[in-house]
Motif scaffolding. Structure first.
Motif, short mmCIF file in Angstrom:
data_model
loop_
_atom_site.label_atom_id
_atom_site.label_comp_id
_atom_site.label_asym_id
_atom_site.label_seq_id
_atom_site.Cartn_x
_atom_site.Cartn_y
_atom_site.Cartn_z
N ARG A 198 38.72 -7.12 40.72
CA ARG A 198 38.49 -6.58 39.44
C ARG A 198 37.16 -6.02 39.51
N LEU A 199 36.23 -6.50 40.39
CA LEU A 199 35.01 -5.71 40.54
C LEU A 199 34.86 -4.68 41.52
N ASP A 200 35.81 -4.42 42.17
CA ASP A 200 36.07 -3.50 43.20
C ASP A 200 35.27 -3.69 44.36
N VAL A 201 35.26 -4.80 44.99
CA VAL A 201 34.47 -5.53 45.96
C VAL A 201 35.26 -6.06 47.05
N GLU A 226 21.99 -15.47 52.37
CA GLU A 226 22.55 -15.19 54.00
C GLU A 226 24.08 -15.56 53.91
N LEU A 227 24.65 -14.91 53.21
CA LEU A 227 26.01 -15.41 52.66
C LEU A 227 26.89 -14.26 52.87
N THR A 228 28.10 -14.24 53.21
CA THR A 228 29.10 -12.95 52.76
C THR A 228 29.26 -12.88 51.36
N VAL A 229 29.81 -11.77 50.93
CA VAL A 229 30.01 -11.49 49.62
C VAL A 229 31.26 -12.65 49.10
N TYR A 233 33.79 -9.92 53.26
CA TYR A 233 33.11 -10.46 54.49
C TYR A 233 32.08 -9.64 55.06
N ALA A 234 31.42 -8.87 54.35
CA ALA A 234 30.31 -8.26 54.55
C ALA A 234 29.00 -9.19 54.20
N PRO A 235 28.08 -9.14 54.84
CA PRO A 235 26.61 -9.78 54.69
C PRO A 235 26.18 -9.41 53.01
N VAL A 256 28.81 -7.82 42.79
CA VAL A 256 29.14 -8.87 43.38
C VAL A 256 28.69 -10.11 42.40
N LEU A 257 27.50 -9.94 42.01
CA LEU A 257 27.06 -11.12 41.11
C LEU A 257 27.71 -10.81 39.57
N ILE A 258 28.43 -9.89 39.35
CA ILE A 258 29.26 -9.79 38.11
C ILE A 258 30.65 -10.86 38.42
N ALA A 259 30.89 -10.49 39.53
CA ALA A 259 32.11 -10.99 40.10
C ALA A 259 31.99 -12.53 40.16
#
Length: 268
Positions: A133-136, A98-101, A141-143, A155-158
């Motif tokens: 670098r991970l293009d996110v 329940e967090l933002t990116v 600020y997206a959930p 996101v997890l790689i970032a």
């Protein structure tokens, strides 16, 4: 990619076995990974790849044997010591945060801060770089729980990148990613210069991005060497039960596996 023979050993897996009941998920695995080397781990489903990787980031304690990072037994060191040196990217996220990116990627900075410290300018710059670098960055600020599987994986790689580890363990990091982002993710890992152990199903990706490949079957290492040494028609027949041709790609100069299709499965 690293010249493994010219570098010091970074990670040692020494006679590691993992047993549940009477079943061995991993049996007597020993290998060394040089500083800056990218080691691919391949094998069919159930070969023991994920179990082995879990022993490297201290989720699964070996039944016997040990894992050494920077010369230290990881199970004898504090959790914070390991978190500052090694980052893991798993096949699946641990639930829907329940967090933002941005918040998820910022978690990568936690091992480098004291409790309750906020993000300073340096942390924010590292987080922004990892997002970019991970293009996110556009999803900052997206959930997190509303992202697609591929977006979550990036996101997890970032987050792992923001951790700034010297060693990374990645279990199927290209899962859910489209072709462009698969290439981007593996190019990034290769370019970082970190020591990396990467489980991959795609053997052509493994050949293109890994210095060496460790092939597992039935919980054991059945082949370990350069892509050219390991990826042979005989091994693919023995381990994967398929017929395939292996040839050097004319542009990349690395082995390329072409499967025989249409009833070519090996049955004996």
């Amino acid at each position: 990619m690293a010249d493994a023979e010219a570098l010091e050993v970074k990670l040692i897996v020494e006679d590691v076995s993992v047993q549940i009941g009477d079943r061995y998920l991993v049996s007597d695995v020993s290998l060394e990974v040089a500083d800056g080397e990218v080691l691919g781990v391949a094998g069919p489903n159930g070969a023991g790849k994920s179990t082995l990787l879990r022993t490297l980031y201290r989720v699964r304690r070996p039944t016997s044997g040990r894992v050494l990072l920077d010369g230290e037994d990881i199970w004898k060191m504090p959790a914070g010591w390991l978190a500052r040196r090694l980052a893991a990217v798993l096949q699946e996220s641990s639930g829907d945060f329940e967090l933002t990116v941005y918040d998820v990627v910022a978690m990568g900075r936690t091992p480098h801060k004291r409790a309750f410290d906020g993000d300073n300018a340096g942390d924010k710059a590292i987080i922004a770089d990892a997002l970019d670098r991970l293009d996110v960055a556009g999803l900052a600020y997206a959930p997190f729980d509303r992202l697609s599987g591929g977006e979550k994986q990036r996101v997890l790689i970032a987050r792992a990148l923001a951790q700034q580890p010297a060693t990374m363990v990645l279990d199927e990091p290209t899962n859910h990613l489209d072709l462009r982002h698969q290439l981007d993710a593996l190019n990034l890992v290769s370019a970082l210069g970190v020591t990396a152990v990467v489980a991959l199903h795609d053997l052509n990706m493994a050949a293109a991005f890994c210095d060496r490949i460790c092939v597992m079957d039935g919980g054991r290492v059945v082949a370990l060497g350069t892509p050219a040494e390991v990826l042979t028609p005989a091994l693919l027949s023995d381990v994967y039960r398929v017929e395939a041709d292996v040839a050097m790609h004319p542009k990349t100069g690395v082995p390329h596996v072409t499967l025989h299709t249409g009833g070519s499965r090996v049955t004996n």
